[in-house]
Scaffold this motif. Sequence first.
Motif, mmCIF file in Angstrom:
data_model
loop_
_atom_site.group_PDB
_atom_site.id
_atom_site.type_symbol
_atom_site.label_atom_id
_atom_site.label_comp_id
_atom_site.label_asym_id
_atom_site.label_seq_id
_atom_site.Cartn_x
_atom_site.Cartn_y
_atom_site.Cartn_z
ATOM 1 N N VAL A 155 0.805 -1.210 0.000
ATOM 2 C CA VAL A 155 0.000 0.000 0.000
ATOM 3 C C VAL A 155 0.845 1.271 0.000
ATOM 4 C CG1 VAL A 155 -1.794 1.297 1.228
ATOM 5 C CG2 VAL A 155 -1.850 -1.203 1.257
ATOM 6 N N CYS A 156 1.723 1.404 0.968
ATOM 7 C CA CYS A 156 2.224 2.726 1.352
ATOM 8 C C CYS A 156 3.380 3.232 0.503
ATOM 9 C CB CYS A 156 2.590 2.727 2.828
ATOM 10 S SG CYS A 156 1.151 2.741 3.908
ATOM 11 N N ASP A 157 3.958 4.321 1.034
ATOM 12 C CA ASP A 157 4.781 5.244 0.273
ATOM 13 C C ASP A 157 5.835 4.584 -0.609
ATOM 14 O OD1 ASP A 157 3.344 6.530 2.270
ATOM 15 O OD2 ASP A 157 4.758 8.160 2.421
ATOM 16 N N LYS A 158 6.797 3.882 -0.009
ATOM 17 C CA LYS A 158 7.888 3.295 -0.789
ATOM 18 C C LYS A 158 7.553 1.878 -1.230
ATOM 19 C CE LYS A 158 9.520 7.007 0.816
ATOM 20 N NZ LYS A 158 8.425 7.145 1.773
ATOM 21 N N ILE A 159 6.525 1.298 -0.623
ATOM 22 C CA ILE A 159 6.269 -0.125 -0.820
ATOM 23 C C ILE A 159 5.764 -0.407 -2.232
ATOM 24 C CG2 ILE A 159 4.871 -2.089 -0.098
ATOM 25 C CD1 ILE A 159 5.749 0.595 2.425
ATOM 26 N N VAL A 160 4.744 0.299 -2.673
ATOM 27 C CA VAL A 160 4.196 0.038 -4.007
ATOM 28 C C VAL A 160 5.222 0.359 -5.101
ATOM 29 C CG1 VAL A 160 2.470 0.819 -5.681
ATOM 30 C CG2 VAL A 160 1.767 0.147 -3.378
ATOM 31 N N PRO A 161 5.902 1.519 -5.060
ATOM 32 C CA PRO A 161 6.949 1.726 -6.077
ATOM 33 C C PRO A 161 8.030 0.650 -6.042
ATOM 34 C CG PRO A 161 6.401 3.800 -5.019
ATOM 35 C CD PRO A 161 5.698 2.728 -4.240
ATOM 36 N N GLY A 162 8.454 0.228 -4.843
ATOM 37 C CA GLY A 162 9.470 -0.820 -4.748
ATOM 38 C C GLY A 162 8.984 -2.140 -5.321
ATOM 39 N N LEU A 163 7.759 -2.524 -4.989
ATOM 40 C CA LEU A 163 7.178 -3.746 -5.549
ATOM 41 C C LEU A 163 7.129 -3.677 -7.075
ATOM 42 C CD1 LEU A 163 4.222 -4.277 -3.048
ATOM 43 C CD2 LEU A 163 6.105 -5.887 -3.381
ATOM 44 N N MET A 164 6.730 -2.510 -7.594
ATOM 45 C CA MET A 164 6.616 -2.373 -9.044
ATOM 46 C C MET A 164 7.982 -2.425 -9.714
ATOM 47 S SD MET A 164 4.808 -2.043 -11.774
ATOM 48 C CE MET A 164 3.151 -1.427 -11.459
ATOM 49 N N ILE A 165 8.972 -1.747 -9.166
ATOM 50 C CA ILE A 165 10.311 -1.774 -9.748
ATOM 51 C C ILE A 165 10.855 -3.203 -9.768
ATOM 52 C CG2 ILE A 165 12.710 -1.041 -9.402
ATOM 53 C CD1 ILE A 165 11.502 1.596 -8.205
ATOM 54 N N GLY A 166 10.657 -3.925 -8.656
ATOM 55 C CA GLY A 166 11.110 -5.308 -8.603
ATOM 56 C C GLY A 166 10.356 -6.213 -9.551
ATOM 57 N N ALA A 167 9.028 -6.070 -9.603
ATOM 58 C CA ALA A 167 8.218 -6.913 -10.480
ATOM 59 C C ALA A 167 8.540 -6.672 -11.948
ATOM 60 C CB ALA A 167 6.726 -6.668 -10.214
ATOM 61 N N LEU A 168 8.873 -5.428 -12.299
ATOM 62 C CA LEU A 168 9.194 -5.126 -13.693
ATOM 63 C C LEU A 168 10.483 -5.808 -14.156
ATOM 64 C CD1 LEU A 168 8.126 -1.394 -13.886
ATOM 65 C CD2 LEU A 168 7.282 -3.223 -15.368
ATOM 66 N N GLN A 169 11.329 -6.205 -13.224
ATOM 67 C CA GLN A 169 12.506 -6.973 -13.618
ATOM 68 C C GLN A 169 12.131 -8.408 -13.982
ATOM 69 O OE1 GLN A 169 15.085 -4.864 -14.079
ATOM 70 N NE2 GLN A 169 13.366 -3.610 -13.393
ATOM 71 N N TYR A 226 -4.891 12.304 1.249
ATOM 72 C CA TYR A 226 -4.397 11.954 -0.084
ATOM 73 C C TYR A 226 -2.908 12.247 -0.177
ATOM 74 C CZ TYR A 226 -4.426 11.213 -5.117
ATOM 75 O OH TYR A 226 -4.177 10.726 -6.379
ATOM 76 N N GLY A 227 -2.136 11.369 0.483
ATOM 77 C CA GLY A 227 -0.686 11.457 0.436
ATOM 78 C C GLY A 227 -0.129 10.440 -0.539
ATOM 79 N N THR A 228 1.088 10.000 -0.276
ATOM 80 C CA THR A 228 1.748 9.097 -1.213
ATOM 81 C C THR A 228 1.085 7.727 -1.258
ATOM 82 O OG1 THR A 228 3.803 10.246 -0.652
ATOM 83 C CG2 THR A 228 3.992 8.246 -1.966
ATOM 84 N N ALA A 229 0.649 7.218 -0.095
ATOM 85 C CA ALA A 229 0.035 5.886 -0.066
ATOM 86 C C ALA A 229 -1.194 5.826 -0.961
ATOM 87 C CB ALA A 229 -0.321 5.506 1.369
ATOM 88 N N ASN A 230 -2.079 6.799 -0.817
ATOM 89 C CA ASN A 230 -3.289 6.778 -1.629
ATOM 90 C C ASN A 230 -3.030 7.231 -3.064
ATOM 91 O OD1 ASN A 230 -5.242 5.721 0.222
ATOM 92 N ND2 ASN A 230 -5.070 7.620 1.376
ATOM 93 N N SER A 231 -1.993 8.058 -3.274
ATOM 94 C CA SER A 231 -1.578 8.352 -4.654
ATOM 95 C C SER A 231 -1.088 7.078 -5.333
ATOM 96 C CB SER A 231 -0.476 9.416 -4.669
ATOM 97 O OG SER A 231 -0.929 10.649 -4.168
ATOM 98 N N ASN A 232 -0.407 6.203 -4.580
ATOM 99 C CA ASN A 232 -0.008 4.902 -5.125
ATOM 100 C C ASN A 232 -1.204 4.142 -5.664
ATOM 101 O OD1 ASN A 232 2.731 5.099 -4.461
ATOM 102 N ND2 ASN A 232 2.505 4.034 -2.516
ATOM 103 N N GLN A 233 -2.275 4.115 -4.880
ATOM 104 C CA GLN A 233 -3.455 3.331 -5.275
ATOM 105 C C GLN A 233 -4.099 3.920 -6.522
ATOM 106 O OE1 GLN A 233 -3.344 0.538 -3.634
ATOM 107 N NE2 GLN A 233 -1.755 1.611 -2.463
ATOM 108 N N MET A 234 -4.174 5.250 -6.573
ATOM 109 C CA MET A 234 -4.678 5.903 -7.779
ATOM 110 C C MET A 234 -3.840 5.503 -8.997
ATOM 111 S SD MET A 234 -3.863 8.474 -10.079
ATOM 112 C CE MET A 234 -2.560 9.337 -9.195
ATOM 113 N N LEU A 235 -2.510 5.546 -8.845
ATOM 114 C CA LEU A 235 -1.627 5.232 -9.966
ATOM 115 C C LEU A 235 -1.792 3.792 -10.442
ATOM 116 C CD1 LEU A 235 1.717 7.010 -9.013
ATOM 117 C CD2 LEU A 235 0.285 7.504 -11.006
ATOM 118 N N MET A 236 -1.853 2.856 -9.498
ATOM 119 C CA MET A 236 -1.971 1.455 -9.901
ATOM 120 C C MET A 236 -3.279 1.212 -10.656
ATOM 121 S SD MET A 236 0.895 0.131 -9.002
ATOM 122 C CE MET A 236 1.548 1.777 -9.388
ATOM 123 N N GLU A 237 -4.308 1.941 -10.281
ATOM 124 C CA GLU A 237 -5.588 1.759 -10.970
ATOM 125 C C GLU A 237 -5.572 2.401 -12.350
ATOM 126 O OE1 GLU A 237 -10.262 1.931 -9.767
ATOM 127 O OE2 GLU A 237 -8.701 1.259 -8.415
#
Length: 607
Positions: A155-169, A226-237
């Motif tokens: 969900v949160c700030d660094k977690i979703v970007p980190g998951l995405m960067i790793g998954a994209l590899q 509406y901080g980084t965590a919820n911006s993450n969710q918007m982006l993933m959708e």
Amino acid sequence: MSLHPRLVEVTERIQEKSRPTRDGYLGRVAAWAAREPVRKGLSCTNLAHAFAASPAGDKIMLREQRQPNIAIVSAYNDMLSAHQPLEDYPAIIKAAAREVGATAQFAGGVPAMCDGVTQGQPGMELSLFSRDVIAMSTAVALSHHMFDATLCLGVCDKIVPGLMIGALQFGHLPTIFVPAGPMTSGLENKEKARIRQLYAEGKIGRKELLEAEEKSYHGAGTCTFYGTANSNQMLMEIMGVHLPGSAFINPGTPLRAALTAEAARRAATITALGQNYTPLGHVIDEKAIVNGLVGLMATGGSTNHAIHLIAIARAAGIVIDWTDFDDISAIVPLLAKVYPNGAADVNHFHAAGGMGYLIAQLLDAGLLHDDVNTVIGKGLHRYAAEPVLEGGKLAWRDSPKESQDAKVLSPVTAPFQADGGLRLLAGNLGRSVIKVSAVKPEHRVVEAPAVVFDSQDDLIAAFKRGELERDFVAVIRFQGPRANGMPELHKLTPSLGVLQDRGFKVALVTDGRMSGASGKVPAAIHITPECLAGGPLAKVCSGDVIRLDAEAGVLEAKVDAAEWARRELATADMTGNQYGCGRELFAVFRQAATGAEQGAMSFMLPA
């Protein structure tokens, strides 16, 4: 409606400058996809290790290697409210996978730290780099090559970007992101901010402050601002890796559980073993990244994505920079008023029509690419929908045609402002970004003498001594990735907010970050190059007049050019930032980190 010509122009520019790296990335995706399922190349010893502890029924399917096996990569821990709901997800996912003849294994966990807990503390200096640890942890989980698809739980700030960067590899694997949802609404965010300012002024004590904070953060789920965590969710959708409408469903509800189960079933249908193969590397392309930029601007999303989205794009071989952000912001209207951009929280946003309404509006205005791949099929129009339970079964219906609360979510024809939430500032101090969606128009231009600090604690101490009762621009230096990990400086917000409310013209200029919850006070952040890398912000002296003009996109020190050229860069003793609280373990990250406009990445991805 046809696409906005500027949207087309920016997309084509990104495609052109990304061509070499994107072609290389897609070549690697294709090479791995040709070997699917990869586990067929594992030895018998490898395989036996991989399913030794699996239930008997799963063992049979894993041994035969004919049915999909789904990796679960989770950021669960039970200290943090946003990730506590993920505890039950693996059981739900495994049961749903078995329903469609697939299996699922918990491939690995990733760390999840909370900026709310570490804000203003030494641990905050590890926060940004934790993203890269999460990316590497995701890669470790998937490196066993036992999987046909991935479910990323975070969900949160660094977690979703980190998951995405790793998954994209592992971009040959279909990947769906599975959120936990926001906690139910508590104390209004505006009231919470007011109480924090009262505490900063010494008008209330810790007891009253803690009572208010507990009413704000009161249960399981994401913080509701509406901080980084919820911006993450918007982006993933809006980038097509969520199930439609799943971003802001509260945890612990039947609908949330149904969406989690459906994510598993859907993942099983889009692997290379079936007819609907949808690898992540084909979903996250240049158009999806542009759609993410549009969503960020239309909602006034977190400034942290001026770093994270660049890193995500780079992980897919796509090159973007702040000029692309600025050009998209110029054409995308602000459609959402969610704190800190307004009084509402994300639950109100969802009730007003949420992501489905927002996406429909932007598609109709020609401000989103519809012709993209998503985890549910071709076309972003599929996301102009909201999930419901009908007779206990999950279904989707069209999103509302009209906003259910125009004070929270507006149509494109009557936006809250004509352009987006973020802007680029440039001048003789370097390049930076500012979030204007939460700053009132009368505060968007500040010209005042600089007061220079090398830490946020020094500024707060000066505030408490009464030394800042005047117009000024706070310059906080040596806060970049290489200096001390680029911590968020959100602890400054109450003090600066008090001074602004007293009628002073105040602004912040820094090579550090601010929280996604920050707003109100104009802040030129992420200045690049950073001070420790020779950035000109290190030339600023207290008393220099600084002009921050968010309307014109200007950030400059009004110092005679000859004098400016003669000045030497200030230095800072950074030894206090090297040791303690685990910081010495992160020395390699600080030494390798790129600048903010390059995603503040501590590793180099292949070209």
